[in-house]
Scaffold this active site. Structure first.
Site, PDB file in Angstrom:
ATOM      1  N   SER A 143       0.843  -1.193   0.000  1.00  0.00           N
ATOM      2  CA  SER A 143       0.000   0.000   0.000  1.00  0.00           C
ATOM      3  C   SER A 143       0.879   1.245   0.000  1.00  0.00           C
ATOM      4  O   SER A 143       2.014   1.215   0.487  1.00  0.00           O
ATOM      5  CB  SER A 143      -0.887   0.010   1.246  1.00  0.00           C
ATOM      6  OG  SER A 143      -1.608   1.230   1.354  1.00  0.00           O
ATOM      7  N   TYR A 166      -2.062  -0.906  10.281  1.00  0.00           N
ATOM      8  CA  TYR A 166      -2.095  -1.328   8.886  1.00  0.00           C
ATOM      9  C   TYR A 166      -0.914  -0.736   8.115  1.00  0.00           C
ATOM     10  O   TYR A 166      -0.208  -1.453   7.385  1.00  0.00           O
ATOM     11  CB  TYR A 166      -3.419  -0.892   8.261  1.00  0.00           C
ATOM     12  CG  TYR A 166      -3.490  -1.010   6.758  1.00  0.00           C
ATOM     13  CD1 TYR A 166      -3.873  -2.199   6.149  1.00  0.00           C
ATOM     14  CD2 TYR A 166      -3.178   0.076   5.937  1.00  0.00           C
ATOM     15  CE1 TYR A 166      -3.940  -2.304   4.768  1.00  0.00           C
ATOM     16  CE2 TYR A 166      -3.248  -0.022   4.570  1.00  0.00           C
ATOM     17  CZ  TYR A 166      -3.632  -1.215   3.983  1.00  0.00           C
ATOM     18  OH  TYR A 166      -3.688  -1.314   2.616  1.00  0.00           O
ATOM     19  N   LYS A 170       2.184  -2.801   6.316  1.00  0.00           N
ATOM     20  CA  LYS A 170       2.464  -2.762   4.884  1.00  0.00           C
ATOM     21  C   LYS A 170       3.897  -2.319   4.605  1.00  0.00           C
ATOM     22  O   LYS A 170       4.528  -2.792   3.640  1.00  0.00           O
ATOM     23  CB  LYS A 170       1.462  -1.837   4.184  1.00  0.00           C
ATOM     24  CG  LYS A 170       0.065  -2.433   4.079  1.00  0.00           C
ATOM     25  CD  LYS A 170       0.067  -3.753   3.308  1.00  0.00           C
ATOM     26  CE  LYS A 170      -1.325  -4.265   3.042  1.00  0.00           C
ATOM     27  NZ  LYS A 170      -1.330  -5.523   2.255  1.00  0.00           N
TER      28      LYS A 170
END
Length: 270
Positions: A143, A166, A170
């Site tokens: 991402s 998150y 990533k």
């Protein structure tokens, strides 16, 4: 541009389902992973209907449990004669309760476990099959949302917020991509990561309260390109923003930080 056998994780919804149908339409063998049997079987039926020339097999596992990750890899190694494509697509997004810290089966922060530890463990476990099938490609769906890892609080026990978790997971995936690519130099197995598209129309995006701005097909195209484009056959250890070879977060280029991350990762995935 056909791969003989490709494994895709997280295929029961979102971009994973779209990837499964795209690759199935090209023929060959497509291995679909999911954690819900009914939904996995439904996607498998769609994939089989996409082409008369496709073979579809399914593998069930919860990637938030490393024991299940290792067991799935063992089943794949025993059952599959070839594997020349692996797309690590499954993801734990921000979720609908961003201040609730969740844990994996082994007690690790859920997003770090699902988005980094699981795909790395799966790839490592499948390396004997990938190298035997070389040339082979590993594509890690990362991402553009990346945040530096705090090595004093990797599991985010302080000031928890799920989107922060998150973004750190990533970045960890990207850092591991660079390390694994270097380890596999000369084997015929390439490893790359990408940001596929911005705010795709997925359950995960909506669950966090964000408004989708692109369809999943926008993410499929750059992901499949990394898997199949002949011009990228020798490209490895790179991060792409969609179709562009782009810089990741600066911590990804910190050799000592990458070594610290990989030492911890190898301790945790056993």
């Amino acid at each position: 541009m056909n791969q003989r056998t490709t494994l895709i994780t997280g295929t029961t919804q979102g971009m994973g389902r779209a990837l499964a149908l795209d690759l199935a339409s090209r023929g060959g063998t497509v291995l679909l992973h999911g954690r819900n049997r009914a939904r996995l079987d439904a996607v498998a039926a769609e994939a089989r209907a996409a082409s008369a020339d496709v073979t579809v097999r399914t593998y069930l596992a919860d990637l938030a449990d490393l024991d299940q990750v290792h067991a799935m890899a063992e089943r794949i190694r025993a059952a599959e004669p070839y594997l020349d494509g692996l797309i690590n697509n499954a993801v734990a997004g921000g979720g609908s309760h961003p201040l609730t810290r969740e844990l994996s089966r082994q007690g690790y922060e859920l997003r770090f476990a699902t988005n980094h530890l699981a795909p790395y463990a799966l790839t490592r476990d499948l390396l004997p099959l990938l190298t035997a099938s070389a040339p082979a490609r590993v594509v890690n769906v990362a991402s553009m949302g990346q945040e530096a890892i705090d090595f004093d609080d990797v599991m985010l026990e302080r000031d928890y917020e799920s989107l922060r978790a998150y973004c750190r997971s990533k970045l960890a995936m990207i850092m591991a991509t660079f390390e694994l690519a270097a380890d596999l130099e000369g084997t015929g197995v390439t490893v790359n990561a990408l940001h596929p598209a911005h705010l795709m129309d997925t359950d995960g995006v909506r669950a966090y309260g964000l408004t989708p701005v692109t369809g999943t097909d926008e993410g499929v195209r750059p992901t499949v390109r990394l898997l199949l484009d002949p011009e990228l056959a020798a490209t490895t250890g790179r991060y792409f923003d969609r179709f562009t070879d782009a810089p990741a977060h600066e911590q990804a280029y910190d050799a000592e930080a990458r070594k610290r991350l990989m030492r911890l990762t190898h301790e945790l995935i056993v």
